[in-house]
Design an enzyme around this catalytic site. Structure first.
Site, PDB file in Angstrom:
ATOM      1  N   ALA A  69       0.875  -1.440   0.090  1.00 45.62           N
ATOM      2  CA  ALA A  69       0.011   0.125   0.262  1.00 45.62           C
ATOM      3  C   ALA A  69       1.132   1.175  -0.197  1.00 45.62           C
ATOM      4  CB  ALA A  69      -1.119  -0.378   1.232  1.00 45.62           C
ATOM      5  N   GLY A 113       0.703  -4.687   0.949  1.00 43.53           N
ATOM      6  CA  GLY A 113      -0.669  -5.177   0.271  1.00 43.53           C
ATOM      7  C   GLY A 113      -0.545  -5.810  -1.000  1.00 43.53           C
ATOM      8  N   GLU A 116      -0.435  -9.461  -0.533  1.00 43.54           N
ATOM      9  CA  GLU A 116      -2.112  -9.669  -0.119  1.00 43.54           C
ATOM     10  C   GLU A 116      -2.778  -9.102  -1.475  1.00 43.54           C
ATOM     11  OE1 GLU A 116      -1.851  -6.371   2.798  1.00 43.54           O
ATOM     12  OE2 GLU A 116      -3.005  -7.678   4.117  1.00 43.54           O
ATOM     13  N   GLU A 136       4.724  -5.482   7.191  1.00 41.22           N
ATOM     14  CA  GLU A 136       3.134  -3.859   8.079  1.00 41.22           C
ATOM     15  C   GLU A 136       4.260  -4.014   9.515  1.00 41.22           C
ATOM     16  OE1 GLU A 136       2.636  -6.204   6.208  1.00 41.22           O
ATOM     17  OE2 GLU A 136       0.587  -6.062   4.448  1.00 41.22           O
TER      18      GLU A 136
HETATM   19  N1  CO8 Z   1       4.735   3.094  -0.527  1.00 42.18           N
HETATM   20  C1  CO8 Z   1       4.649   3.964  -0.924  1.00 42.18           C
HETATM   21  N2  CO8 Z   1       5.959   4.725  -1.513  1.00 42.18           N
HETATM   22  C2  CO8 Z   1       6.836   3.261  -1.961  1.00 42.18           C
HETATM   23  C3  CO8 Z   1       6.957   1.620  -1.904  1.00 42.18           C
HETATM   24  C4  CO8 Z   1       5.911   1.850  -0.735  1.00 42.18           C
HETATM   25  N3  CO8 Z   1       4.861   1.486  -0.086  1.00 42.18           N
HETATM   26  N4  CO8 Z   1       7.299   1.581  -1.679  1.00 42.18           N
HETATM   27  C5  CO8 Z   1       8.169   1.990  -2.753  1.00 42.18           C
HETATM   28  N5  CO8 Z   1       8.062   3.326  -2.860  1.00 42.18           N
HETATM   29  C6  CO8 Z   1       9.196   4.155  -3.042  1.00 42.18           C
HETATM   30  C7  CO8 Z   1      10.094   4.500  -2.756  1.00 42.18           C
HETATM   31  O1  CO8 Z   1      10.169   5.510  -1.579  1.00 42.18           O
HETATM   32  C8  CO8 Z   1      11.118   5.004  -3.963  1.00 42.18           C
HETATM   33  O2  CO8 Z   1      10.345   6.284  -3.781  1.00 42.18           O
HETATM   34  P1  CO8 Z   1      11.282   7.663  -4.051  1.00 42.18           P
HETATM   35  O3  CO8 Z   1      12.110   7.273  -5.186  1.00 42.18           O
HETATM   36  O4  CO8 Z   1       9.968   8.956  -4.602  1.00 42.18           O
HETATM   37  O5  CO8 Z   1      12.218   8.094  -2.909  1.00 42.18           O
HETATM   38  C9  CO8 Z   1      10.317   4.576  -4.832  1.00 42.18           C
HETATM   39  O6  CO8 Z   1       8.948   3.979  -4.495  1.00 42.18           O
HETATM   40  C10 CO8 Z   1      11.618   3.351  -5.388  1.00 42.18           C
HETATM   41  O7  CO8 Z   1      11.758   2.601  -3.444  1.00 42.18           O
HETATM   42  P2  CO8 Z   1      12.807   1.985  -2.843  1.00 42.18           P
HETATM   43  O8  CO8 Z   1      14.488   3.687  -3.011  1.00 42.18           O
HETATM   44  O9  CO8 Z   1      12.878   2.429  -1.933  1.00 42.18           O
HETATM   45  O10 CO8 Z   1      13.520   1.291  -4.157  1.00 42.18           O
HETATM   46  P3  CO8 Z   1      14.868  -0.088  -3.779  1.00 42.18           P
HETATM   47  O11 CO8 Z   1      15.122  -0.585  -4.750  1.00 42.18           O
HETATM   48  O12 CO8 Z   1      16.084   1.146  -2.612  1.00 42.18           O
HETATM   49  O13 CO8 Z   1      13.975  -0.334  -2.600  1.00 42.18           O
HETATM   50  C11 CO8 Z   1      12.166  -2.041  -1.395  1.00 42.18           C
HETATM   51  C12 CO8 Z   1      12.853  -1.651  -2.762  1.00 42.18           C
HETATM   52  C13 CO8 Z   1      12.840  -2.592   0.090  1.00 42.18           C
HETATM   53  C14 CO8 Z   1      10.708  -2.165  -2.051  1.00 42.18           C
HETATM   54  C15 CO8 Z   1      11.715  -0.846  -0.554  1.00 42.18           C
HETATM   55  O14 CO8 Z   1      10.934  -0.048  -1.546  1.00 42.18           O
HETATM   56  C16 CO8 Z   1      10.627  -0.605   0.280  1.00 42.18           C
HETATM   57  O15 CO8 Z   1      11.091  -1.461   1.691  1.00 42.18           O
HETATM   58  N6  CO8 Z   1       9.192  -0.587   0.357  1.00 42.18           N
HETATM   59  C17 CO8 Z   1       8.444  -0.413   1.734  1.00 42.18           C
HETATM   60  C18 CO8 Z   1       7.812  -2.011   1.331  1.00 42.18           C
HETATM   61  C19 CO8 Z   1       6.994  -1.707   2.403  1.00 42.18           C
HETATM   62  O16 CO8 Z   1       6.691  -2.120   3.244  1.00 42.18           O
HETATM   63  N7  CO8 Z   1       5.823  -2.427   2.139  1.00 42.18           N
HETATM   64  C20 CO8 Z   1       4.635  -2.462   3.021  1.00 42.18           C
HETATM   65  C21 CO8 Z   1       3.427  -1.482   2.923  1.00 42.18           C
HETATM   66  S1  CO8 Z   1       2.046  -1.220   4.610  1.00 42.18           S
HETATM   67  C22 CO8 Z   1       0.430  -2.267   4.051  1.00 42.18           C
HETATM   68  O17 CO8 Z   1       1.085  -2.773   2.717  1.00 42.18           O
HETATM   69  C23 CO8 Z   1      -0.207  -2.529   4.603  1.00 42.18           C
HETATM   70  C24 CO8 Z   1      -1.151  -3.077   3.364  1.00 42.18           C
HETATM   71  C25 CO8 Z   1      -2.686  -2.777   3.664  1.00 42.18           C
HETATM   72  C26 CO8 Z   1      -4.047  -3.173   2.572  1.00 42.18           C
HETATM   73  C27 CO8 Z   1      -3.359  -3.113   1.227  1.00 42.18           C
HETATM   74  C28 CO8 Z   1      -4.794  -3.565   0.253  1.00 42.18           C
HETATM   75  C29 CO8 Z   1      -4.336  -4.121  -1.402  1.00 42.18           C
END
Ligand code: CO8
Length: 263
Positions: A69, A113, A116, A136
């Protein structure tokens, strides 16, 4: 054909009877912002309604199926806003209206998400180095779109509990070994080819039988065994009322290819 165009997804019909929905928000690794989810919902409903579509594929890019998400969108949300707007309620049921089979083709990150969403598909194909997980807990929250339920059914309580409490991710290879994914492929190209081939195969069968098969397998997730077996038998009996059952069995006896009427 008259395929609608979207901002965060792409829809195509790459094979006969197959619709492919591709999440396309590369700058955020396909993070599932509300407008993306809205578009996905529309595309799924249109594919369900389309007479030319018999099977669906949902995929992302080679780098990310979906990284979760949208954290930036969720960050300022308050309890009262989340509670009174039923935040995510409509997302966790994204595929419940879908009677046609949906395959998720997962390469790269399928986190939170994203994991999921993949679990909402009828089955998952993935690359060996796909990166699944429910991280999460690291954000001070928990899975919100069915992960704690669907992942637990897929891998069992011990593994699901460990994964959800630690937030550690698991590979595509592990996903296949643990029964989360039906098949694993070495490369992204092989994944997409294999997924489209399977979707095309399913699309070539009687639509009536395919819908019945999906329906009864899904019932196994909700019903006790006795009730599930009885439910299956009812649907099985009802298919003797279809023309396609007659067509399929006659074609077998005559050593011919069945020409389905979907009736
Ligand atoms: N939300 C918003 N932006 C994101 C997300 C995210 N989940 N994941 C990545 N991005 C963005 C980054 O902020 C970055 O943006 P910017 O260039 O503006 O800084 C861009 O995508 C590229 O990401 P990274 O630079 O971080 O890329 P890396 O290759 O270094 O890392 C990762 C990749 C490991 C995937 C890393 O981006 C990461 O850890 N992302 C978050 C993963 C996470 O915690 N996901 C869970 C989110 S909570 C959730 O999903 C709750 C579920 C709710 C239900 C959903 C219903 C379908």
């Amino acid at each position: 054909s008259a395929l609608r165009s979207y901002e965060y997804i792409q829809v195509s019909e790459p094979r006969p009877g197959v619709a492919q929905i591709t999440l396309n928000r590369p700058k955020a690794l396909n993070a599932l912002c509300t407008p993306l989810i809205r578009e996905l919902n529309t595309a799924l409903r249109e594919a369900q309604a389309s007479p030319t579509v018999a099977a669906l594929v949902l995929t992302g890019s080679e780098r990310a199926f979906a990284a979760g998400a949208d954290i930036k969108e969720m960050a300022p949300l308050t309890f009262s806003e989340a509670y009174t707007t039923s935040f995510i309620e409509s997302w966790s049921d994204l595929t419940s209206f879908l009677k046609k089979p949906l395959i998720a083709a997962v390469s790269g990150h399928a986190l939170g998400g994203g994991c999921e969403l993949a679990l909402m598909a009828d089955f998952i194909y993935c690359t060996a180095n796909a990166n699944f997980g429910q991280p999460e807990i690291k954000l001070g929250t928990i899975p919100g779109a069915g992960g704690s339920q669907r992942l637990t059914r897929a891998v069992g309580k011990a593994k699901a509990m460990e994964l959800i409490l630690t937030g550690k991710s698991f590979s595509g290879e592990e996903a296949e070994r643990w029964g989360v994914a039906a098949r694993v492929f070495n490369t992204y190209e092989e994944l997409m080819e294999g997924t489209l081939k399977t979707a095309e195969q399913i699309a070539s069968y009687s639509k009536v039988a395919v819908q019945g098969a999906k329906e009864v397998v899904n019932k196994s997730q909700d019903l006790p065994l006795r009730d599930g077996v009885e439910y299956e038998r009812r649907v099985f009996h009802s298919l003797f009322g279809s023309q396609d059952q007659k067509i399929g069995m006659k074609a077998f006896a005559e050593k011919k290819k069945a020409e389905w009427k979907n009736e």
